[in-house]
Design a protein around this motif. Structure first.
Motif, PDB file in Angstrom:
ATOM      1  N   GLU A   1       0.703  -1.223   0.277  1.00 47.50           N
ATOM      2  CA  GLU A   1       0.255  -0.166   0.157  1.00 47.50           C
ATOM      3  C   GLU A   1       0.878   1.468   0.066  1.00 47.50           C
ATOM      4  N   PHE A   2       0.578   2.252  -1.128  1.00 50.03           N
ATOM      5  CA  PHE A   2       1.759   3.512  -0.593  1.00 50.03           C
ATOM      6  C   PHE A   2       0.089   4.442   0.116  1.00 50.03           C
ATOM      7  N   TYR A   3       0.539   5.047   1.103  1.00 53.48           N
ATOM      8  CA  TYR A   3       0.043   6.412   1.567  1.00 53.48           C
ATOM      9  C   TYR A   3       0.789   7.412   1.275  1.00 53.48           C
ATOM     10  N   LEU A   4      -0.543   7.961  -0.250  1.00 51.19           N
ATOM     11  CA  LEU A   4      -0.689   8.883  -1.095  1.00 51.19           C
ATOM     12  C   LEU A   4      -1.234  10.197  -0.205  1.00 51.19           C
ATOM     13  N   SER A   5      -1.444  10.148   1.072  1.00 52.21           N
ATOM     14  CA  SER A   5      -1.958  10.971   1.860  1.00 52.21           C
ATOM     15  C   SER A   5      -1.235  10.922   3.349  1.00 52.21           C
ATOM     16  N   ASP A   6      -1.460  12.980   3.478  1.00 54.48           N
ATOM     17  CA  ASP A   6      -0.684  12.311   4.978  1.00 54.48           C
ATOM     18  C   ASP A   6      -1.370  12.786   6.348  1.00 54.48           C
ATOM     19  N   PRO A   7      -1.741  11.827   7.068  1.00 54.83           N
ATOM     20  CA  PRO A   7      -3.380  12.250   8.275  1.00 54.83           C
ATOM     21  C   PRO A   7      -2.878  13.632   9.167  1.00 54.83           C
ATOM     22  N   GLU A   8      -1.301  13.814   8.925  1.00 54.28           N
ATOM     23  CA  GLU A   8      -1.493  15.167   9.860  1.00 54.28           C
ATOM     24  C   GLU A   8      -2.061  16.609   9.185  1.00 54.28           C
TER      25      GLU A   8
ATOM     26  N   THR B   1      -5.288   6.089  -0.697  1.00 56.12           N
ATOM     27  CA  THR B   1      -3.879   4.451  -0.450  1.00 56.12           C
ATOM     28  C   THR B   1      -4.084   3.889  -1.500  1.00 56.12           C
ATOM     29  N   ARG B   2      -3.185   3.458  -2.337  1.00 55.09           N
ATOM     30  CA  ARG B   2      -2.716   3.025  -3.659  1.00 55.09           C
ATOM     31  C   ARG B   2      -2.366   1.536  -3.337  1.00 55.09           C
ATOM     32  N   VAL B   3      -3.255   1.027  -4.013  1.00 54.10           N
ATOM     33  CA  VAL B   3      -3.904  -0.294  -3.163  1.00 54.10           C
ATOM     34  C   VAL B   3      -3.012  -0.970  -4.446  1.00 54.10           C
ATOM     35  N   VAL B   4      -1.848  -2.798  -4.514  1.00 49.19           N
ATOM     36  CA  VAL B   4      -0.813  -2.870  -4.810  1.00 49.19           C
ATOM     37  C   VAL B   4      -1.166  -4.457  -4.498  1.00 49.19           C
ATOM     38  N   TRP B   5      -1.207  -5.543  -5.683  1.00 46.72           N
ATOM     39  CA  TRP B   5      -2.009  -6.607  -5.544  1.00 46.72           C
ATOM     40  C   TRP B   5      -1.324  -7.474  -6.422  1.00 46.72           C
ATOM     41  N   PRO B   6      -0.781  -8.419  -6.200  1.00 47.90           N
ATOM     42  CA  PRO B   6       0.611  -8.493  -7.484  1.00 47.90           C
ATOM     43  C   PRO B   6      -0.071 -10.236  -7.682  1.00 47.90           C
ATOM     44  N   VAL B   7      -0.634 -11.143  -8.892  1.00 47.51           N
ATOM     45  CA  VAL B   7      -0.928 -11.740  -8.738  1.00 47.51           C
ATOM     46  C   VAL B   7      -0.075 -13.050  -9.741  1.00 47.51           C
ATOM     47  N   VAL B   8       0.611 -14.453  -9.235  1.00 44.89           N
ATOM     48  CA  VAL B   8       1.185 -15.464  -9.131  1.00 44.89           C
ATOM     49  C   VAL B   8       1.207 -16.273 -11.073  1.00 44.89           C
TER      50      VAL B   8
END
Length: 162
Positions: A132-139, A149-156
């Motif tokens: 997961e890449f966190y594109l927003s800073d909660p602060e 949040t950019r979610v990246v899930w590879p395949v087999v």
């Protein structure tokens, strides 16, 4: 303002060198771990004059249960060397599905479910690692409803061009 497309799409990631802190962490302690990891990695990178080349991320090894094997840090320039608990890592080059989640972190499972649904529909098998890449800073953005949040899930296996 750009619109977010929550629909998973197939991408090919490129290898990216990283600087990370890796631990097995109870799920309940993830927020504390991320704060500690991002601070330690940034300090180690700055000490070496290495620059982050992307947003903070977390790479999960295996499916989370009560605990998770996770590394958190930043993509960095390739000249970074391990320093103390901060180690060099690598985000792998892979065929993957990605989706941008908009909202609080505790609703991320919805985005993961969408990605899994799409993988299943395409006859693909999910990898046991995802990040997961966190594109927003909660602060800087106090409204969790606006966090991205950019979610990246590879395949087999290899994906054949259609």
């Amino acid at each position: 303002m750009s619109t977010i497309d929550p629909q998973p799409r197939m991408i090919k990631t490129s290898e990216q060198p990283t600087a990370v802190l890796r631990e097995r962490v109870p799920m309940a302690n993830l927020t504390e771990f991320f704060g500690r990891a991002f601070g330690a990695v940034m300090a180690a990178a700055q000490a070496q004059h290495a620059s982050p080349t992307g947003p903070p991320f977390a790479l999960y090894h295996g499916m989370p249960t009560d605990t998770v094997d996770v590394e958190a840090g930043f993509p960095v320039t390739p000249d970074f060397s391990a320093a103390g608990d901060v180690i060099s890592g690598l985000l792998p080059g892979a065929d993957a599905f990605e989706a941008v989640h908009k909202g609080p972190y505790d609703t991320l499972e919805r985005t993961y479910a969408l990605i899994l649904e799409r993988m299943s529909a395409e006859g693909m098998t999910p990898s046991d690692t995802m990040w997961e890449f966190y594109l927003s800073d909660p602060e800087r953005e106090p409204d969790p409803g606006k966090w991205q949040t950019r979610v990246v899930w590879p395949v087999v296996g290899e994906v054949r061009a259609g």
